[in-house]
Design a protein around this motif. Structure first.
Motif, PDB file in Angstrom:
ATOM      1  N   ILE A 100      -8.373  18.977   6.435  1.00  0.00           N
ATOM      2  CA  ILE A 100      -7.674  19.260   7.698  1.00  0.00           C
ATOM      3  C   ILE A 100      -8.122  18.286   8.783  1.00  0.00           C
ATOM      4  O   ILE A 100      -7.291  17.765   9.542  1.00  0.00           O
ATOM      5  CB  ILE A 100      -7.891  20.731   8.120  1.00  0.00           C
ATOM      6  N   GLU A 101      -9.411  18.010   8.853  1.00  0.00           N
ATOM      7  CA  GLU A 101      -9.914  17.041   9.837  1.00  0.00           C
ATOM      8  C   GLU A 101      -9.319  15.658   9.589  1.00  0.00           C
ATOM      9  O   GLU A 101      -8.926  14.974  10.529  1.00  0.00           O
ATOM     10  CB  GLU A 101     -11.441  16.985   9.804  1.00  0.00           C
ATOM     11  N   GLN A 102      -9.217  15.258   8.325  1.00  0.00           N
ATOM     12  CA  GLN A 102      -8.618  13.957   8.000  1.00  0.00           C
ATOM     13  C   GLN A 102      -7.145  13.938   8.392  1.00  0.00           C
ATOM     14  O   GLN A 102      -6.641  12.946   8.933  1.00  0.00           O
ATOM     15  CB  GLN A 102      -8.761  13.657   6.514  1.00  0.00           C
ATOM     16  N   ALA A 103      -6.442  15.030   8.112  1.00  0.00           N
ATOM     17  CA  ALA A 103      -5.020  15.116   8.454  1.00  0.00           C
ATOM     18  C   ALA A 103      -4.822  15.001   9.966  1.00  0.00           C
ATOM     19  O   ALA A 103      -3.915  14.291  10.429  1.00  0.00           O
ATOM     20  CB  ALA A 103      -4.436  16.429   7.935  1.00  0.00           C
ATOM     21  N   ILE A 106      -5.228  11.372  11.226  1.00  0.00           N
ATOM     22  CA  ILE A 106      -4.105  10.448  10.998  1.00  0.00           C
ATOM     23  C   ILE A 106      -2.796  10.948  11.591  1.00  0.00           C
ATOM     24  O   ILE A 106      -1.751  10.333  11.423  1.00  0.00           O
ATOM     25  CB  ILE A 106      -3.931  10.122   9.488  1.00  0.00           C
ATOM     26  N   GLY A 107      -2.874  12.083  12.290  1.00  0.00           N
ATOM     27  CA  GLY A 107      -1.710  12.572  13.023  1.00  0.00           C
ATOM     28  C   GLY A 107      -0.726  13.402  12.233  1.00  0.00           C
ATOM     29  O   GLY A 107       0.425  13.556  12.644  1.00  0.00           O
ATOM     30  N   LEU A 108      -1.133  13.950  11.090  1.00  0.00           N
ATOM     31  CA  LEU A 108      -0.233  14.832  10.328  1.00  0.00           C
ATOM     32  C   LEU A 108      -0.125  16.174  11.035  1.00  0.00           C
ATOM     33  O   LEU A 108      -1.127  16.723  11.493  1.00  0.00           O
ATOM     34  CB  LEU A 108      -0.772  15.084   8.926  1.00  0.00           C
ATOM     35  N   GLN A 111       2.571  21.469   9.433  1.00  0.00           N
ATOM     36  CA  GLN A 111       3.648  21.641   8.452  1.00  0.00           C
ATOM     37  C   GLN A 111       3.670  20.492   7.449  1.00  0.00           C
ATOM     38  O   GLN A 111       3.885  20.711   6.260  1.00  0.00           O
ATOM     39  CB  GLN A 111       5.014  21.780   9.134  1.00  0.00           C
ATOM     40  N   GLU A 112       3.422  19.272   7.907  1.00  0.00           N
ATOM     41  CA  GLU A 112       3.388  18.130   6.987  1.00  0.00           C
ATOM     42  C   GLU A 112       2.244  18.295   5.976  1.00  0.00           C
ATOM     43  O   GLU A 112       2.401  17.983   4.797  1.00  0.00           O
ATOM     44  CB  GLU A 112       3.203  16.823   7.767  1.00  0.00           C
ATOM     45  N   LEU A 119       3.354  20.494  -2.580  1.00  0.00           N
ATOM     46  CA  LEU A 119       3.735  19.509  -3.580  1.00  0.00           C
ATOM     47  C   LEU A 119       2.648  19.369  -4.655  1.00  0.00           C
ATOM     48  O   LEU A 119       2.936  19.393  -5.841  1.00  0.00           O
ATOM     49  CB  LEU A 119       3.989  18.154  -2.889  1.00  0.00           C
ATOM     50  N   PHE A 120       1.400  19.281  -4.231  1.00  0.00           N
ATOM     51  CA  PHE A 120       0.297  19.119  -5.181  1.00  0.00           C
ATOM     52  C   PHE A 120       0.006  20.413  -5.932  1.00  0.00           C
ATOM     53  O   PHE A 120      -0.438  20.386  -7.082  1.00  0.00           O
ATOM     54  CB  PHE A 120      -0.974  18.625  -4.477  1.00  0.00           C
TER      55      PHE A 120
END
Length: 122
Positions: A100-103, A106-108, A111-112, A119-120
């Motif tokens: 979550i911190e990585q997301a 990078i601005g995800l 919902q993205e 998907l995974f």
């Protein structure tokens, strides 16, 4: 016990050993009371220093996964199923926190990220 090490991984060798032993305990491959190879034997098999296997075994013992007995060896500690599951959930939560911190970095959007998880998961 089957352990595969990667020299190209950013993860230290002792951590790779530790995580693979934990995974085998979680999956029931290594069972309660089962003897593990001595630190020296495992080091020889994996072609690493004894210090590396010693660190992995000591960490696992501190975390309650292994028990050592002087002159007898190192064994898989008794694990109650609900405690084992709680540990797995705690590790998963730690991993999710990092994802979550990585997301966020990078601005995800939430919902993205959820879409990618869906998907995974499939």
């Amino acid at each position: 016990m089957n352990i595969l090490l990667s020299n190209t991984s950013k993860e230290p060798l002792f951590q790779q050993i530790k995580e693979q032993i934990k995974r085998q305990i979680f999956q029931g491959i290594l069972k309660e009371g089962e003897a593990l190879p001595s630190m020296r034997t495992l080091a020889t098999q994996l072609q690493v220093s004894v210090i590396t296997t010693k660190r992995a075994y000591e960490d696992l013992e501190q975390e309650g996964f292994l028990v050592s007995s002087v002159g007898k060896g190192t064994f898989v500690a008794g694990q109650q199923p609900h405690i084992l599951k709680e540990r797995q959930i705690r590790e998963l939560e730690n991993d999710l926190e990092q994802v979550i911190e990585q997301a966020k970095r990078i601005g995800l959007s939430k919902q993205e990220l959820i879409d990618r998880i869906d998907l995974f998961y499939e």
